[in-house]
Design a protein around this motif. Structure first.
Motif, PDB file in Angstrom:
ATOM      1  N   LEU A  41      -7.144   4.270   4.401  1.00  0.00           N
ATOM      2  CA  LEU A  41      -8.222   5.265   4.379  1.00  0.00           C
ATOM      3  C   LEU A  41      -8.421   5.899   5.748  1.00  0.00           C
ATOM      4  O   LEU A  41      -8.607   5.199   6.749  1.00  0.00           O
ATOM      5  N   GLY A  42      -8.370   7.216   5.764  1.00  0.00           N
ATOM      6  CA  GLY A  42      -8.462   7.953   7.028  1.00  0.00           C
ATOM      7  C   GLY A  42      -7.287   8.908   7.199  1.00  0.00           C
ATOM      8  O   GLY A  42      -7.322   9.819   8.015  1.00  0.00           O
ATOM      9  N   LEU A  43      -6.223   8.706   6.397  1.00  0.00           N
ATOM     10  CA  LEU A  43      -5.042   9.573   6.522  1.00  0.00           C
ATOM     11  C   LEU A  43      -5.254  10.913   5.825  1.00  0.00           C
ATOM     12  O   LEU A  43      -4.861  11.960   6.321  1.00  0.00           O
ATOM     13  N   SER A  44      -5.854  10.862   4.621  1.00  0.00           N
ATOM     14  CA  SER A  44      -6.030  12.080   3.846  1.00  0.00           C
ATOM     15  C   SER A  44      -7.370  11.979   3.111  1.00  0.00           C
ATOM     16  O   SER A  44      -8.067  10.982   3.245  1.00  0.00           O
TER      17      SER A  44
ATOM     18  N   VAL B 151      -6.851  -4.233  -5.778  1.00  0.00           N
ATOM     19  CA  VAL B 151      -6.924  -3.008  -4.975  1.00  0.00           C
ATOM     20  C   VAL B 151      -7.625  -3.345  -3.656  1.00  0.00           C
ATOM     21  O   VAL B 151      -8.674  -3.989  -3.647  1.00  0.00           O
ATOM     22  N   SER B 152      -7.029  -2.911  -2.548  1.00  0.00           N
ATOM     23  CA  SER B 152      -7.620  -3.140  -1.220  1.00  0.00           C
ATOM     24  C   SER B 152      -8.124  -1.820  -0.645  1.00  0.00           C
ATOM     25  O   SER B 152      -7.690  -0.741  -1.051  1.00  0.00           O
ATOM     26  N   PHE B 153      -9.010  -1.938   0.346  1.00  0.00           N
ATOM     27  CA  PHE B 153      -9.643  -0.750   0.934  1.00  0.00           C
ATOM     28  C   PHE B 153      -9.472  -0.736   2.451  1.00  0.00           C
ATOM     29  O   PHE B 153     -10.454  -0.765   3.191  1.00  0.00           O
ATOM     30  N   PRO B 154      -8.228  -0.703   2.952  1.00  0.00           N
ATOM     31  CA  PRO B 154      -8.036  -0.734   4.407  1.00  0.00           C
ATOM     32  C   PRO B 154      -8.430   0.598   5.054  1.00  0.00           C
ATOM     33  O   PRO B 154      -7.864   1.638   4.741  1.00  0.00           O
ATOM     34  N   ARG B 155      -9.440   0.519   5.940  1.00  0.00           N
ATOM     35  CA  ARG B 155      -9.825   1.725   6.697  1.00  0.00           C
ATOM     36  C   ARG B 155      -9.135   1.652   8.041  1.00  0.00           C
ATOM     37  O   ARG B 155      -9.037   0.570   8.619  1.00  0.00           O
ATOM     38  N   LEU B 156      -8.658   2.782   8.532  1.00  0.00           N
ATOM     39  CA  LEU B 156      -7.908   2.779   9.796  1.00  0.00           C
ATOM     40  C   LEU B 156      -8.740   2.208  10.935  1.00  0.00           C
ATOM     41  O   LEU B 156      -9.916   2.537  11.089  1.00  0.00           O
ATOM     42  N   ARG B 157      -8.096   1.349  11.723  1.00  0.00           N
ATOM     43  CA  ARG B 157      -8.730   0.715  12.874  1.00  0.00           C
ATOM     44  C   ARG B 157      -7.954   1.084  14.130  1.00  0.00           C
ATOM     45  O   ARG B 157      -6.772   1.418  14.055  1.00  0.00           O
TER      46      ARG B 157
ATOM     47  N   TYR C 181      -3.942   6.261  17.410  1.00  0.00           N
ATOM     48  CA  TYR C 181      -4.010   7.296  16.371  1.00  0.00           C
ATOM     49  C   TYR C 181      -5.459   7.516  15.949  1.00  0.00           C
ATOM     50  O   TYR C 181      -6.196   6.566  15.702  1.00  0.00           O
ATOM     51  N   GLU C 182      -5.865   8.769  15.855  1.00  0.00           N
ATOM     52  CA  GLU C 182      -7.223   9.100  15.395  1.00  0.00           C
ATOM     53  C   GLU C 182      -7.157   9.488  13.923  1.00  0.00           C
ATOM     54  O   GLU C 182      -6.395  10.392  13.563  1.00  0.00           O
ATOM     55  N   PRO C 183      -7.961   8.851  13.055  1.00  0.00           N
ATOM     56  CA  PRO C 183      -7.917   9.209  11.625  1.00  0.00           C
ATOM     57  C   PRO C 183      -8.170  10.697  11.422  1.00  0.00           C
ATOM     58  O   PRO C 183      -9.122  11.254  11.976  1.00  0.00           O
ATOM     59  N   ALA C 184      -7.298  11.352  10.642  1.00  0.00           N
ATOM     60  CA  ALA C 184      -7.453  12.788  10.389  1.00  0.00           C
ATOM     61  C   ALA C 184      -8.654  13.045   9.482  1.00  0.00           C
ATOM     62  O   ALA C 184      -9.325  14.067   9.588  1.00  0.00           O
ATOM     63  N   LYS C 185      -8.940  12.115   8.569  1.00  0.00           N
ATOM     64  CA  LYS C 185     -10.024  12.274   7.590  1.00  0.00           C
ATOM     65  C   LYS C 185     -10.846  10.988   7.549  1.00  0.00           C
ATOM     66  O   LYS C 185     -10.694  10.177   6.623  1.00  0.00           O
ATOM     67  N   PRO C 186     -11.699  10.780   8.560  1.00  0.00           N
ATOM     68  CA  PRO C 186     -12.458   9.520   8.609  1.00  0.00           C
ATOM     69  C   PRO C 186     -13.314   9.326   7.353  1.00  0.00           C
ATOM     70  O   PRO C 186     -13.779  10.301   6.754  1.00  0.00           O
TER      71      PRO C 186
ATOM     72  N   TYR D 217       0.848  -1.195   0.000  1.00  0.00           N
ATOM     73  CA  TYR D 217       0.000   0.000   0.000  1.00  0.00           C
ATOM     74  C   TYR D 217       0.882   1.243   0.000  1.00  0.00           C
ATOM     75  O   TYR D 217       1.851   1.310   0.766  1.00  0.00           O
ATOM     76  N   GLN D 218       0.525   2.227  -0.805  1.00  0.00           N
ATOM     77  CA  GLN D 218       1.250   3.494  -0.747  1.00  0.00           C
ATOM     78  C   GLN D 218       0.924   4.220   0.568  1.00  0.00           C
ATOM     79  O   GLN D 218       1.608   5.126   0.970  1.00  0.00           O
ATOM     80  N   GLU D 219      -0.134   3.809   1.235  1.00  0.00           N
ATOM     81  CA  GLU D 219      -0.684   4.402   2.469  1.00  0.00           C
ATOM     82  C   GLU D 219      -1.403   5.708   2.132  1.00  0.00           C
ATOM     83  O   GLU D 219      -2.594   5.830   2.353  1.00  0.00           O
ATOM     84  N   THR D 220      -0.671   6.705   1.623  1.00  0.00           N
ATOM     85  CA  THR D 220      -1.340   7.905   1.105  1.00  0.00           C
ATOM     86  C   THR D 220      -0.545   8.431  -0.096  1.00  0.00           C
ATOM     87  O   THR D 220       0.691   8.396  -0.097  1.00  0.00           O
ATOM     88  N   TYR D 221      -1.276   8.877  -1.112  1.00  0.00           N
ATOM     89  CA  TYR D 221      -0.633   9.467  -2.294  1.00  0.00           C
ATOM     90  C   TYR D 221      -0.346  10.955  -2.067  1.00  0.00           C
ATOM     91  O   TYR D 221       0.280  11.598  -2.897  1.00  0.00           O
TER      92      TYR D 221
END
Ligand code: SF4
Length: 374
Positions: free
Chosen positions: A225-228, A255-261, A267-272, A180-184
């Motif tokens: 998902l949740g970082l940006s 393609v995967s869709f990992p949402r922050l858990r 850590y609290e997701p900045a962009k839930p 995962y790139q984690e965030t682009y």
């Protein structure tokens, strides 16, 4: 040339503004296209598309059934090590977290593999943190060689390696690479990866291409998902997948869709990302990428996972443990994150059947690559 040269042509904020400016007419146009463009993808990811979600879901359903049939392929992760030298702020294995560290010996990994095999799985995902001095590529090769007789397909979700290191894994029976790139979003990437090798955005971005050159049969992408902002993440994820499909056409792209858990470090997701938004993202990417496998893990709760079965997802994990040794000795080591679907693999397979789909435990065998079939 790599995907980095493509992404450099875009400005994150301009892309977001463009997506947000799309109208219902743009969305209707995108939905009518037989072969949607990246411009259409912007429309499908826009706030205006929310009103067309039902139509998008129906189209995603039709495409998936045409291309894949009514199947959900099942896999299990095997966590080999929670050692890590990186400090990703969102991860329970972050080097700064005071957790007990553990790396399975290849023999312990084999025992875990036997348990997973006994649950019915023939597709395995080998997972670890990034600590190459303690857990080098040769360790994964040795472990894969041991596990090979138990599984028809094995992928790695470990730290980025060089092409020749990946070739070593391919030679030892690993046929898939997940990274995962984690965030682009470059600014966000730098912020959430304050130290360690993972700070190198370019090295990570070019990883799937090194994997393609090494001959992996499957290349898996994702954004955490949740970082940006999810709309721009989904746009770049779609571009990245399409780029790989064209350049490494011998490999299957997923393609995967990992949402922050929740995880150690809190850590609290900045962009839930809401459930509805995640459905929009899944269906938009299915419409753009008809032949790409879409993956959903046990990070998501049972209700949501069941709901997504007919909407474009083609592969899911089940009964997952996210700590090293978790299948043979549950809860003895720190997990990477908490899972939300705790149903057993067989229970989940039954849900898939009740929905009119077939749970697939094995859809590939290395023998296909060896030319032993007539
Ligand atoms: S996300 Fe991966 S690299 Fe980052 S701290 Fe966690 S295990 Fe290490």
């Amino acid at each position: 040339m790599s995907f980095y040269d493509t992404i450099r042509e875009y400005d994150w904020n301009d892309v977001l503004k463009e997506i947000e400016s799309r109208t219902p007419a743009d969305v209707e146009k995108a939905l009518g296209e037989a072969m949607p463009s990246s411009d259409d993808l912007m429309s499908l990811l826009s706030p205006a598309a929310d009103k067309c979600l039902e139509e998008m879901a129906q189209k995603a359903h039709r495409i998936t059934e045409q291309r894949f049939g009514k199947i959900i392929s099942l896999f299990a992760p095997l966590y080999l090590s929670n050692e890590c030298t990186n400090q990703c702020v969102y991860c329970g294995f972050n080097a700064c977290n005071a957790i007990e560290r553990r790396t399975l010996t290849p023999q312990e990994a084999f025992e875990e593999g036997k348990k997973i095999h006994g649950l019915g799985f023939r597709h395995l995902l080998l997972v670890s943190g990034e600590a190459p001095a303690l857990v080098p590529p040769q360790y994964f090769a040795q472990t894969a060689r041991l596990l090979r007789p138990l599984f028809s397909s094995m992928a790695v979700e470990v730290y980025p390696m060089a092409t020749e290191e990946y070739s070593l894994l391919v030679d030892n029976g690993v046929d898939g690479l997940v990274i995962y790139q984690e965030t682009y979003n470059r600014d966000c990437y730098d912020k959430v990866h304050p130290a360690g090798k993972k700070r190198d955005y370019l090295w990570r971005m070019e990883t799937p291409e090194r994997g393609g050159r090494a001959g992996f049969r499957r290349l898996g992408l994702g954004a955490l998902l949740g970082l940006s902002d999810w709309r721009a993440e989904a746009f770049f994820l779609g571009l990245h997948a399409r780029y790989l499909l064209r350049k490494y056409w011998m490999s299957h792209v997923t393609v995967s869709f990992p949402r922050l858990r929740p995880a150690a470090g809190a850590y609290e997701p900045a962009k839930p990302v809401s459930d509805r938004e995640l459905v929009q993202m899944v269906t938009a990417l299915r419409i753009l990428l008809p032949d790409v496998g879409l993956i959903l893990s046990t990070r998501e709760n049972p209700h949501f996972r069941d709901h997504l079965i007919p909407l474009g997802i083609t592969s899911m994990s089940a009964g997952s443990r996210t700590e090293p040794g978790g299948y043979t000795h549950a809860h003895e080591a720190e997990a990477q994150f908490q899972i939300a679907d705790e149903r057993s693999p067989e229970e989940f397979a039954e849900v898939i059947r009740q929905k009119g789909y077939e749970p697939v435990w094995k859809d590939w065998d290395a023998v296909f690559m060896e030319g032993d079939v007539a």
